[in-house]
Design a protein around this motif. Structure first.
Motif, PDB file in Angstrom:
ATOM      1  N   ARG A 376     -78.418  17.291 -29.372  1.00 12.42           N
ATOM      2  CA  ARG A 376     -77.064  16.948 -29.794  1.00 12.42           C
ATOM      3  C   ARG A 376     -76.461  18.075 -30.630  1.00 12.42           C
ATOM      4  N   THR A 377     -75.149  18.140 -30.646  1.00 12.02           N
ATOM      5  CA  THR A 377     -74.445  19.158 -31.425  1.00 12.02           C
ATOM      6  C   THR A 377     -73.428  18.489 -32.336  1.00 12.02           C
ATOM      7  N   ASP A 378     -72.967  19.242 -33.329  1.00 15.20           N
ATOM      8  CA  ASP A 378     -71.907  18.775 -34.241  1.00 15.20           C
ATOM      9  C   ASP A 378     -72.268  17.442 -34.894  1.00 15.20           C
ATOM     10  N   LEU A 379     -73.493  17.322 -35.353  1.00 17.20           N
ATOM     11  CA  LEU A 379     -73.911  16.089 -36.017  1.00 17.20           C
ATOM     12  C   LEU A 379     -73.441  16.085 -37.463  1.00 17.20           C
ATOM     13  N   PRO A 380     -73.078  14.911 -37.983  1.00 18.62           N
ATOM     14  CA  PRO A 380     -72.768  14.844 -39.415  1.00 18.62           C
ATOM     15  C   PRO A 380     -74.016  15.151 -40.239  1.00 18.62           C
ATOM     16  N   GLU A 381     -73.798  15.540 -41.473  1.00 16.48           N
ATOM     17  CA  GLU A 381     -74.903  15.993 -42.327  1.00 16.48           C
ATOM     18  C   GLU A 381     -75.962  14.924 -42.527  1.00 16.48           C
ATOM     19  N   ASP A 382     -75.554  13.652 -42.579  1.00 12.43           N
ATOM     20  CA  ASP A 382     -76.505  12.576 -42.848  1.00 12.43           C
ATOM     21  C   ASP A 382     -77.068  11.937 -41.587  1.00 12.43           C
ATOM     22  N   ALA A 383     -76.878  12.568 -40.430  1.00 10.64           N
ATOM     23  CA  ALA A 383     -77.343  11.986 -39.167  1.00 10.64           C
ATOM     24  C   ALA A 383     -78.867  12.023 -39.072  1.00 10.64           C
ATOM     25  N   LEU A 384     -79.433  11.008 -38.424  1.00  9.37           N
ATOM     26  CA  LEU A 384     -80.856  10.995 -38.108  1.00  9.37           C
ATOM     27  C   LEU A 384     -81.121  12.067 -37.064  1.00  9.37           C
ATOM     28  N   ARG A 385     -82.116  12.900 -37.302  1.00  6.89           N
ATOM     29  CA  ARG A 385     -82.384  14.027 -36.421  1.00  6.89           C
ATOM     30  C   ARG A 385     -83.838  14.021 -35.943  1.00  6.89           C
ATOM     31  N   ALA A 386     -84.085  14.792 -34.887  1.00  9.41           N
ATOM     32  CA  ALA A 386     -85.457  14.971 -34.418  1.00  9.41           C
ATOM     33  C   ALA A 386     -86.301  15.536 -35.550  1.00  9.41           C
ATOM     34  N   GLY A 387     -87.470  14.950 -35.749  1.00 11.73           N
ATOM     35  CA  GLY A 387     -88.357  15.332 -36.834  1.00 11.73           C
ATOM     36  C   GLY A 387     -88.320  14.372 -38.004  1.00 11.73           C
ATOM     37  N   ASP A 388     -87.277  13.535 -38.070  1.00 16.24           N
ATOM     38  CA  ASP A 388     -87.171  12.560 -39.157  1.00 16.24           C
ATOM     39  C   ASP A 388     -88.030  11.332 -38.883  1.00 16.24           C
ATOM     40  N   ARG A 389     -88.433  10.670 -39.959  1.00 19.18           N
ATOM     41  CA  ARG A 389     -89.064   9.353 -39.832  1.00 19.18           C
ATOM     42  C   ARG A 389     -88.084   8.411 -39.146  1.00 19.18           C
ATOM     43  N   ALA A 390     -88.567   7.658 -38.155  1.00 21.13           N
ATOM     44  CA  ALA A 390     -87.729   6.687 -37.454  1.00 21.13           C
ATOM     45  C   ALA A 390     -87.647   5.418 -38.301  1.00 21.13           C
ATOM     46  N   PRO A 391     -86.478   5.100 -38.863  1.00 19.72           N
ATOM     47  CA  PRO A 391     -86.384   3.941 -39.756  1.00 19.72           C
ATOM     48  C   PRO A 391     -86.435   2.618 -39.009  1.00 19.72           C
ATOM     49  N   ASP A 392     -86.702   1.580 -39.758  1.00 19.27           N
ATOM     50  CA  ASP A 392     -86.701   0.237 -39.197  1.00 19.27           C
ATOM     51  C   ASP A 392     -85.258  -0.259 -39.076  1.00 19.27           C
ATOM     52  N   ARG A 393     -84.999  -1.089 -38.113  1.00 21.72           N
ATOM     53  CA  ARG A 393     -83.709  -1.770 -37.914  1.00 21.72           C
ATOM     54  C   ARG A 393     -83.958  -2.906 -36.938  1.00 21.72           C
ATOM     55  N   THR A 394     -82.959  -3.703 -36.701  1.00 20.05           N
ATOM     56  CA  THR A 394     -83.025  -4.728 -35.661  1.00 20.05           C
ATOM     57  C   THR A 394     -82.039  -4.354 -34.568  1.00 20.05           C
ATOM     58  N   VAL A 395     -82.541  -4.234 -33.343  1.00 15.87           N
ATOM     59  CA  VAL A 395     -81.716  -3.863 -32.188  1.00 15.87           C
ATOM     60  C   VAL A 395     -81.688  -5.029 -31.223  1.00 15.87           C
ATOM     61  N   ASP A 396     -80.517  -5.613 -31.081  1.00 12.20           N
ATOM     62  CA  ASP A 396     -80.348  -6.727 -30.146  1.00 12.20           C
ATOM     63  C   ASP A 396     -81.394  -7.819 -30.398  1.00 12.20           C
ATOM     64  N   GLY A 397     -81.639  -8.119 -31.686  1.00  8.97           N
ATOM     65  CA  GLY A 397     -82.560  -9.179 -32.059  1.00  8.97           C
ATOM     66  C   GLY A 397     -84.019  -8.773 -32.121  1.00  8.97           C
ATOM     67  N   VAL A 398     -84.320  -7.509 -31.837  1.00  6.84           N
ATOM     68  CA  VAL A 398     -85.701  -7.039 -31.821  1.00  6.84           C
ATOM     69  C   VAL A 398     -85.906  -6.051 -32.968  1.00  6.84           C
ATOM     70  N   ARG A 399     -86.927  -6.290 -33.798  1.00  3.10           N
ATOM     71  CA  ARG A 399     -87.222  -5.378 -34.904  1.00  3.10           C
ATOM     72  C   ARG A 399     -87.876  -4.115 -34.361  1.00  3.10           C
ATOM     73  N   LEU A 400     -87.372  -2.968 -34.784  1.00  7.18           N
ATOM     74  CA  LEU A 400     -87.876  -1.707 -34.268  1.00  7.18           C
ATOM     75  C   LEU A 400     -89.346  -1.492 -34.609  1.00  7.18           C
ATOM     76  N   PHE A 401     -89.763  -1.804 -35.840  1.00  8.88           N
ATOM     77  CA  PHE A 401     -91.154  -1.571 -36.202  1.00  8.88           C
ATOM     78  C   PHE A 401     -92.111  -2.434 -35.380  1.00  8.88           C
ATOM     79  N   ASP A 402     -91.648  -3.591 -34.932  1.00  6.87           N
ATOM     80  CA  ASP A 402     -92.468  -4.395 -34.024  1.00  6.87           C
ATOM     81  C   ASP A 402     -92.604  -3.696 -32.672  1.00  6.87           C
ATOM     82  N   THR A 403     -91.545  -3.017 -32.259  1.00  8.42           N
ATOM     83  CA  THR A 403     -91.567  -2.280 -30.998  1.00  8.42           C
ATOM     84  C   THR A 403     -92.416  -1.022 -31.097  1.00  8.42           C
ATOM     85  N   PHE A 404     -92.325  -0.336 -32.225  1.00  2.00           N
ATOM     86  CA  PHE A 404     -93.092   0.900 -32.409  1.00  2.00           C
ATOM     87  C   PHE A 404     -94.590   0.644 -32.532  1.00  2.00           C
TER      88      PHE A 404
END
Length: 470
Positions: A376-404
């Protein structure tokens, strides 16, 4: 007769046990050996940081860690037998949807190892105690390790998790660069005592020539941990009478209030980093690679992160057909990361940094490393980038850490069409854009970091092929 295994792990501390678990769940034949006859008996490393809690969640032991530990209590400052103030152990931290574990958790090191050993047994493996390594040789196809018993093991890879005085590291001739953080010797001891409540960490400031003394109620046990600082050049007495004398001299407690000494050790705080984390088919992890001041609780945590980084890479090479060059990224990623954490430990020890966000290891990552690719290009300064820890969230009712959770990669397709064909080593989750991630495709590594990110699938297949993804 020489036995054979894929990976030989020397040392059954938190590092070796965590690595053994990660390899076992990946179907890798790994053997953990320990020269002692039992697991380490003391509480030396007792603080588990939020990022390590996430790792232990993935390794299948978070339930036991939560059940057998507890939150750090408020510090109570004593003077002349009276509580005269409070001592905040950590900067206040707020929980948020990105971070399921917001503050450090106290579990004595011996208990953490007990929990990890039980998990290893559940996966069909066990520590081989009483096996002291005396030497090894390596060639293009493996490492032959010799033991004091006269036996030997042939392994494709050897991992040194045998502590700060690592015989494996010294045999390799790898030096350690470091410094003495504090010239004052320290005592750490697990005791039973009366006369203090278990609702506080009890802090006794320096008095006269003596340094500070702190007494921690060890969560999930009846024990207390005593930590005491001594004048430079002091020969620390590790006997029951010696510990009693130290406690009585610096607190309002009587010597007989210390009823039992369960374990004691002394050390001089230092910070040291191995010059390399790999030599051929041999890897250094944990204290064999980096030695921390205990201030800030970074040693055990950085060590478990080493195991978590190395485990999936060894599994990919040995079981998934990934190129052996993937193993080069272990040192590339972990050595600078450990160097950063050594700096933080030293700053905390010297009072230059408070325990808080910096010590939680949530912000550490691998931006700019060879495994981190962002198209990706022209990302805002606070954008999640490759190399960052993937944070937890809920996507369409599914918890990300449960998926990971598990040994697989995960492809998040957020408000973006995923590729039509994805291999069986990748789990796909589709959903709308979510805060922190935004939109796009995010390929999450098995250790919970963003490996590749893009707005379309262009370049994804090439990245996957490069690292052996089916």
């Amino acid at each position: 007769m020489t036995n054979h295994t894929d990976v030989l792990i020397v040392g059954a501390g938190p590092t070796g046990l965590a690595l053994g678990i990660d390899l076992a769940r990946r179907g890798v034949d790994a053997l953990v050996v320990e020269k002692a006859d039992a697991l380490f008996p003391g509480s030396r490393g007792k603080g588990i940081q939020p990022r390590t809690m996430e790792v232990l969640d993935d390794l299948g032991v978070i339930g036991a860690i939560l059940a057998k530990g507890g939150a750090y209590p408020t510090g109570a400052v004593w003077k002349d037998g009276r509580k005269v103030g409070e001592h905040r152990m950590f900067e206040p931290s707020e929980t948020d949807p990105d971070t399921p574990y917001g503050t450090p958790w106290m579990v004595p090191q011996w208990r953490t190892q007990e929990i990890l050993s039980t998990r290893l047994a559940e996966l069909g493996k066990a520590v081989d105690f009483g096996h002291e390594v005396t030497g090894f040789t390596q060639d293009e196809t493996g490492v032959t390790v010799e033991f004091a018993s006269g036996t030997a093991v042939r392994a494709r890879y050897l991992v040194a998790a045998d502590g700060g005085r690592s015989l494996v590291r010294r045999t390799l001739g790898i030096g350690m660069t470091g410094e003495t953080v504090d010239p004052h010797p320290m005592l750490v001891a697990d005791v039973r005592l009366t006369g203090l409540d278990r609702d506080n960490v009890h802090v006794f400031p320096p008095h006269g020539d003596d340094g500070f003394l702190a007494i921690f109620p060890l969560a999930g046990t009846e024990d207390f941990q005593v930590i005491a600082q001594f004048p430079e050049g002091t020969a620390v007495d590790l006997s029951l009478d010696g510990v009693r004398a130290t406690v009585a001299a610096r607190t309002h407690l009587a010597p007989e209030d210390v009823t039992e000494l369960r374990w004691a050790s002394n050390f001089q705080p230092r910070a040291a980093l191995a010059d390399r984390f790999r030599a051929g088919r041999v890897f250094l992890a944990g204290d064999a690679a980096h030695v921390h001041s205990p201030a800030g609780g970074q040693g055990l945590n950085t060590s478990v992160q080493d195991a978590y980084n190395l485990g999936w890479k060894l599994g990919a090479v040995l079981r998934e057909g990934a190129p052996e060059s993937l193993l080069d990224t272990y040192e590339e990623e972990r050595l600078p990361n450990a160097a950063d954490m050594l700096g933080i430990s030293t700053q905390v020890h010297r009072g230059e940094l408070e325990r808080g966000r910096a010590t939680q290891q949530l912000a550490l990552g691998y931006r700019g490393r060879s495994l981190s690719l962002d198209t990706r290009t022209d990302l805002p300064e606070d954008a999640l980038r490759a190399g960052d820890r993937a944070p937890d969230r809920t996507v369409d009712g599914v918890r990300l850490f449960d998926t990971f959770r598990g040994p697989h990669w995960t492809l998040l397709a957020l408000d973006t069409k995923p590729p039509t064909a994805v291999g069986d080593s990748v789990r796909v989750l589709e959903g709308p854009a979510v805060e922190t991630y935004g939109t796009g495709l995010f390929l999450i590594r098995p250790d919970g970091y963003v490996g590749w990110a893009g707005t379309t699938e262009d370049g994804l297949a090439e990245y996957a092929k490069r690292y052996g993804l089916r």
